[in-house]
Design an enzyme around this catalytic site. Structure first.
Site, PDB file in Angstrom:
ATOM      1  N   CYS A   1      44.594  15.534  -8.472  1.00 22.05           N
ATOM      2  CA  CYS A   1      45.921  15.478  -9.106  1.00 22.05           C
ATOM      3  C   CYS A   1      47.019  16.138  -8.291  1.00 22.05           C
ATOM      4  O   CYS A   1      48.201  16.016  -8.632  1.00 22.05           O
ATOM      5  CB  CYS A   1      45.865  16.118 -10.490  1.00 22.05           C
ATOM      6  SG  CYS A   1      45.652  17.923 -10.458  1.00 22.05           S
TER       7      CYS A   1
ATOM      8  N   GLU B   1      -0.793   7.513 -15.195  1.00 23.37           N
ATOM      9  CA  GLU B   1       0.508   7.383 -14.544  1.00 23.37           C
ATOM     10  C   GLU B   1       0.757   5.922 -14.192  1.00 23.37           C
ATOM     11  O   GLU B   1      -0.115   5.255 -13.615  1.00 23.37           O
ATOM     12  CB  GLU B   1       0.523   8.230 -13.269  1.00 23.37           C
ATOM     13  CG  GLU B   1       1.900   8.653 -12.804  1.00 23.37           C
ATOM     14  CD  GLU B   1       2.363   9.933 -13.491  1.00 23.37           C
ATOM     15  OE1 GLU B   1       1.667  10.393 -14.408  1.00 23.37           O
ATOM     16  OE2 GLU B   1       3.416  10.450 -13.116  1.00 23.37           O
TER      17      GLU B   1
ATOM     18  N   LYS C   1      -8.667  20.204 -12.198  1.00 22.29           N
ATOM     19  CA  LYS C   1      -9.042  20.450 -13.591  1.00 22.29           C
ATOM     20  C   LYS C   1     -10.460  21.017 -13.640  1.00 22.29           C
ATOM     21  O   LYS C   1     -11.344  20.543 -12.911  1.00 22.29           O
ATOM     22  CB  LYS C   1      -8.988  19.160 -14.408  1.00 22.29           C
ATOM     23  CG  LYS C   1      -7.604  18.534 -14.492  1.00 22.29           C
ATOM     24  CD  LYS C   1      -7.644  17.209 -15.230  1.00 22.29           C
ATOM     25  CE  LYS C   1      -6.261  16.558 -15.243  1.00 22.29           C
ATOM     26  NZ  LYS C   1      -6.298  15.217 -15.870  1.00 22.29           N
TER      27      LYS C   1
ATOM     28  N   LYS D   1      -1.786  13.804  -7.296  1.00 20.11           N
ATOM     29  CA  LYS D   1      -0.772  13.787  -8.358  1.00 20.11           C
ATOM     30  C   LYS D   1       0.217  12.669  -8.038  1.00 20.11           C
ATOM     31  O   LYS D   1       1.096  12.820  -7.199  1.00 20.11           O
ATOM     32  CB  LYS D   1      -0.050  15.126  -8.447  1.00 20.11           C
ATOM     33  CG  LYS D   1       0.924  15.215  -9.618  1.00 20.11           C
ATOM     34  CD  LYS D   1       1.551  16.595  -9.710  1.00 20.11           C
ATOM     35  CE  LYS D   1       2.467  16.669 -10.930  1.00 20.11           C
ATOM     36  NZ  LYS D   1       3.598  15.724 -10.860  1.00 20.11           N
TER      37      LYS D   1
ATOM     38  N   ASP E   1      -7.479 -14.985  -2.917  1.00 13.59           N
ATOM     39  CA  ASP E   1      -6.367 -15.076  -3.865  1.00 13.59           C
ATOM     40  C   ASP E   1      -6.121 -16.512  -4.296  1.00 13.59           C
ATOM     41  O   ASP E   1      -5.780 -16.777  -5.458  1.00 13.59           O
ATOM     42  CB  ASP E   1      -5.098 -14.501  -3.238  1.00 13.59           C
ATOM     43  CG  ASP E   1      -5.169 -12.987  -3.095  1.00 13.59           C
ATOM     44  OD1 ASP E   1      -6.093 -12.374  -3.677  1.00 13.59           O
ATOM     45  OD2 ASP E   1      -4.299 -12.429  -2.395  1.00 13.59           O
ATOM     46  N   ALA E   2      -6.282 -17.459  -3.368  1.00 13.59           N
ATOM     47  CA  ALA E   2      -6.017 -18.864  -3.696  1.00 13.59           C
ATOM     48  C   ALA E   2      -6.965 -19.371  -4.786  1.00 13.59           C
ATOM     49  O   ALA E   2      -6.568 -20.121  -5.682  1.00 13.59           O
ATOM     50  CB  ALA E   2      -6.149 -19.731  -2.438  1.00 13.59           C
TER      51      ALA E   2
ATOM     52  N   TYR F   1      -8.441 -17.444  -7.062  1.00  8.42           N
ATOM     53  CA  TYR F   1      -8.023 -16.778  -8.307  1.00  8.42           C
ATOM     54  C   TYR F   1      -6.848 -17.535  -8.927  1.00  8.42           C
ATOM     55  O   TYR F   1      -6.813 -17.786 -10.134  1.00  8.42           O
ATOM     56  CB  TYR F   1      -7.629 -15.319  -8.035  1.00  8.42           C
ATOM     57  CG  TYR F   1      -7.185 -14.560  -9.274  1.00  8.42           C
ATOM     58  CD1 TYR F   1      -8.088 -13.814 -10.014  1.00  8.42           C
ATOM     59  CD2 TYR F   1      -5.848 -14.601  -9.695  1.00  8.42           C
ATOM     60  CE1 TYR F   1      -7.682 -13.118 -11.150  1.00  8.42           C
ATOM     61  CE2 TYR F   1      -5.434 -13.926 -10.828  1.00  8.42           C
ATOM     62  CZ  TYR F   1      -6.351 -13.181 -11.545  1.00  8.42           C
ATOM     63  OH  TYR F   1      -5.951 -12.516 -12.682  1.00  8.42           O
ATOM     64  N   ASP F   2      -5.865 -17.893  -8.067  1.00 10.21           N
ATOM     65  CA  ASP F   2      -4.693 -18.619  -8.574  1.00 10.21           C
ATOM     66  C   ASP F   2      -5.081 -19.959  -9.185  1.00 10.21           C
ATOM     67  O   ASP F   2      -4.501 -20.406 -10.177  1.00 10.21           O
ATOM     68  CB  ASP F   2      -3.683 -18.822  -7.444  1.00 10.21           C
ATOM     69  CG  ASP F   2      -3.047 -17.523  -6.985  1.00 10.21           C
ATOM     70  OD1 ASP F   2      -2.535 -17.493  -5.846  1.00 10.21           O
ATOM     71  OD2 ASP F   2      -3.088 -16.543  -7.751  1.00 10.21           O
TER      72      ASP F   2
END
Length: 786
Positions: free
Chosen positions: A418, A181, A297, A123, A32-33, A35-36
């Protein structure tokens, strides 16, 4: 190309490749470093050369300017929903229908028959969206909406990290609309809620709510700060060729950089589908995201096309839902809420427990009859059930865990809001010559609009979109107005001043003037909207339309006797008594007079009695409606033929009666009318029928301007050029009644793509069927345009 442009292009390509490996292949190739570091270098170069910034750059996911509102997007191909299977038998029935629809050989004693290949995937519990790519570039994002029309959320979907702003590779169609989604992973949801809590902000109940709320922010920067992800499950509009199978098509989309489910599998036959369902069900809690079932499906696209659609669901796909989740918890208390009609409803307050991914602290108990049926007591351990978005319910008591100090649940004698008396409703069942009374399951506060709870709910209903449609009067604003004693009835809304409104929380000069303008604009409602807005018990939007279209004036509706109201379509005697009782109430009369008097409301679409009801009554029919003991329609008709007029019946002696009817019936008629109240009632009904123009001696009018009066139409399938509501409104404007089912009395069926059982029923009964183009042409013949 300059050195900066070359480096920017190289960085974008490298970052896109890393995004693809990370989000689509799940195979990150750098830390990640690193990539940053590459990302920050690209940001710095683009800041130094703003003329080189392009929309598809990874740096542009931070979000642009906030929007004032979402625009509408019409889906070129409707976004359909799925049918549901709730148990194994439902899925087996689905497989059987598929095989029958494909004309595949069935099973016998020696085998299970031909097997269908299905794609299988979880799903996801998120929000359905469509992403449109043109020439490989993301150009639009939209919500599903009602399936035909959604909201334009392009600025927001661009901020979702795993949505490619441009497609990978080559060979993609010029137009490619992918559907899927948007969801929030569990870890991201927990981190978001932690940040919200630390900052004093609102926390979300579950990942689905968080995803939906994040995606529909008018400020894309907020969406960009939320940990959303996208997963593709299919396509919409496509301008070229794709692989011939569902799995093959999704795998090709993956090659182009579109994220698909890592759980996607191909199953041959329904038993393999069930194995997939059980396997993923066992691993459900270990998945990094929430799911609520499995989608199956038919894998071959050609088979999908052959199977087709019903109204809004495909025949070739189904969602096999997981069972509703249940948990045990403690019933801490039962409180009572007061609704618009004064109904006092018990609500269970629970020791908070997580059910189906949601913390539940309240549950419905429906009414006191349900409390008695469950045998529930305060302090009990109870089973709570939550299915999807349904309000949690108390399903049962665990009696062996009942503590010694458990307390029974009692309905309060006074309204908790009331202080007025709470009374049990009485059910009146009317039959021949008598009315039997029994206790209802509902308790009501008798305080009416002097009860703030009823007043708030009544006004919320009065201003709602399908009623008076006063935009800007939300629930919280109405609560403020009532709490500040600025309104005590719907009529008081029209007395509000600028000074009163601007003093409310959340209102400034512009919004105050806008609300005043909306109130002013509501002063010309149609008669149907006004009747519905009044909130008459058991009178919904359709009944309000029937009253308005048939009687055509508020004066007639207010005066109408119950027996006269029963001449109108779908209005039975019990509803008729509710309507008559409502307009007979002195308080309701004062509110209506105030609305039509000093408030200045002017009702539209009032006029003469609908032609279809002129001279509709017969003497025999009216006598039958009086519910004379032992006298049915046949005997009532014989009386009418013998005496010709109501006065003749009232004045007929015993011998006259005996010439028309057998002794028992003749005696019943004579005894009935010997009661002065019954005779007076009969005269009052006849007089009103005459006043309204419904009497058998009234002039029969020709139905002018309502060419479809008396006809029943049915809408089925997906209409592409108008919504179902629009089609319904156009038919009703021509005098037709729009029903939800087909019968021998149906005049015509309008069938769009995906029409199912209603179309089949129409064909079986020989009912006329129009497609959408023919329907539009029919409307045009009557002078009604789109």
């Amino acid at each position: 190309m300059s050195d900066a442009a070359q480096r920017i292009s190289a960085l974008r390509n490298e970052l896109d490749a890393h995004n693809y490996r990370y989000y689509v292949l799940d195979e990150p190739s750098i830390p990640d470093a690193e990539y940053d570091r590459l990302f920050r270098e690209l940001q710095a170069l683009e800041a130094a050369h703003p003329e080189l910034v392009t929309p598809e750059s990874s740096t542009q996911r931070v979000g642009g300017e906030a929007l004032s509102a979402f625009g509408e997007v019409r889906h070129e191909v409707p976004m359909l929903s799925l049918g549901n299977a709730f148990d194994d038998n439902d899925l087996l029935d689905f497989d059987r229908r598929v095989r029958e629809g494909l004309n595949l050989p069935g099973g016998d004693l020696f085998g299970g028959g031909a097997e269908v290949a299905y794609s299988c995937e979880p799903k996801l519990d998120g929000l359905a969206v469509s992403l449109r790519y043109e020439n490989g570039q993301l150009v639009r994002g939209a919500t599903r909406g009602d399936g035909s029309t959604g909201e334009d959320i392009s600025s927001n979907v661009r901020t979702i990290r795993n949505v490619p702003l441009r497609l990978q590779g080559e060979g993609w169609p010029q137009v490619l609309e992918v559907r899927g989604e948007v969801y929030m992973p569990k870890a991201g949801f927990e981190a978001l809620n932690a940040r919200q809590a630390e900052g004093g902000g609102k926390t979300f109940a579950n990942p689905r709510n968080a995803a939906a709320g994040s995606l529909r922010q008018l400020d894309p920067k907020i969406t960009a700060s939320r940990p959303l992800e996208f997963c593709c499950y299919g396509v919409g509009q496509v301008s070229g060729e794709l692989p011939a199978t569902q799995v093959g098509m999704l795998e090709q989309l993956k090659v182009w950089g579109i994220p698909i489910s890592r759980e996607l599998k191909l199953a041959k036959g329904v038993e393999a589908c069930l194995e997939y369902y059980r396997d993923i069900g066992q691993r459900r809690m270990e998945l990094p995201y929430d799911i609520d079932g499995v989608v199956f499906k038919v894998n071959t696209i050609e088979d999908q096309q052959q199977l087709g659609f019903r109204a809004r669901t495909p025949h070739w796909a189904i969602a096999h839902k997981f069972p509703a989740q249940e948990e045990l918890t403690e019933l801490l208390a039962v409180e009572f809420q007061v609704g618009r009609t004064g109904a006092v409803t018990p609500v269970a307050r629970l020791k908070p427990v997580k059910v189906a991914g949601v913390m539940v602290a309240n549950a419905s108990l429906h009414n006191m009859d349900e409390v008695a049926r469950l045998g529930v007591m305060i302090g009990d351990t109870v089973i709570i059930r939550r299915a999807g978005d349904v309000i949690p319910q108390v399903m049962a008591v665990v009696p062996e865990r009942r503590p010694a100090d458990a307390r029974p649940v009692h309905i309060p004698e006074q309204c908790p809001v009331c202080g007025s008396a709470v009374e049990r409703t009485q059910l009146v069942k009317r039959s021949k010559g008598k009315a039997s009374v029994s206790e209802g399951s509902v308790y009501r506060c008798v305080g009416r609009l002097s009860c703030q709870a009823q007043l708030k709910q009544a006004i919320i209903h009065f201003v709602s979109r399908r009623a008076m449609d006063i935009e800007g009067l939300g629930d919280k604003t109405i609560e403020q107005l009532v709490d500040e004693q600025l309104i005590a009835s719907p009529a008081d809304l029209y007395r509000l001043t600028f000074e009163q409104i601007i003093g409310l929380e959340g209102f400034a000069e512009v919004s105050s003037n806008k609300l005043l303008a909306a109130i002013e604009d509501s002063k010309r409602p149609t008669l149907a909207r006004f009747i519905y807005a009044l909130g008459i018990p058991d009178v919904g939007e359709e009944t309000a339309k029937v009253l308005a279209r048939s009687l055509a004036s508020l004066a007639r509706v207010r005066q109408a006797l119950p027996e006269v109201l029963t001449y109108l379509p779908d209005i039975g005697l019990e509803v008729a008594h509710e309507i008559h009782s409502f307009f007979g109430d002195a308080h309701n009369q004062r509110v209506i007079e105030a609305l039509l008097g000093e408030s200045g409301l002017q009702l539209q679409e009032e006029g003469e009695l609908s032609a279809e009801f002129s001279a509709i009554a017969t003497l025999g029919g009216m006598l039958d409606k009086l519910n004379i003991p032992s006298v049915g329609p046949g005997a009532a008709q014989k009386l009418a033929e013998r005496f010709v007029s109501l006065q003749g019946v009232l004045g007929g002696d015993w011998l006259d009666m005996r010439q028309a009817l057998p002794e028992k019936q003749a005696k019943a008629v004579r005894e009935f009318f010997d009661n002065p109240d019954n005779a007076q009632r009969a005269r009052a009904i006849e007089e009103q029928l005459r006043d309204f123009g419904m009497h058998w001696e009234s002039e029969k009018k020709v139905a002018e301007g309502l060419p479809l009066a008396g006809q029943t139409w049915v809408l089925t399938g997906t209409l592409e050029l108008m919504s179902r509501d629009q089609a319904k409104a156009k038919l009703e404007s021509l005098g037709a009644k729009v029903a939800g089912s087909v019968s021998a009395k149906t005049h015509c069926v309008v069938a769009g793509p995906g029409a199912g059982s209603k179309l089949a029923k129409a064909s079986e009964l020989g009912v006329r069927v129009l497609d959408e183009q023919a329907f539009i042409a029919c409307l045009a013949d009557y002078g009604v345009s789109l």
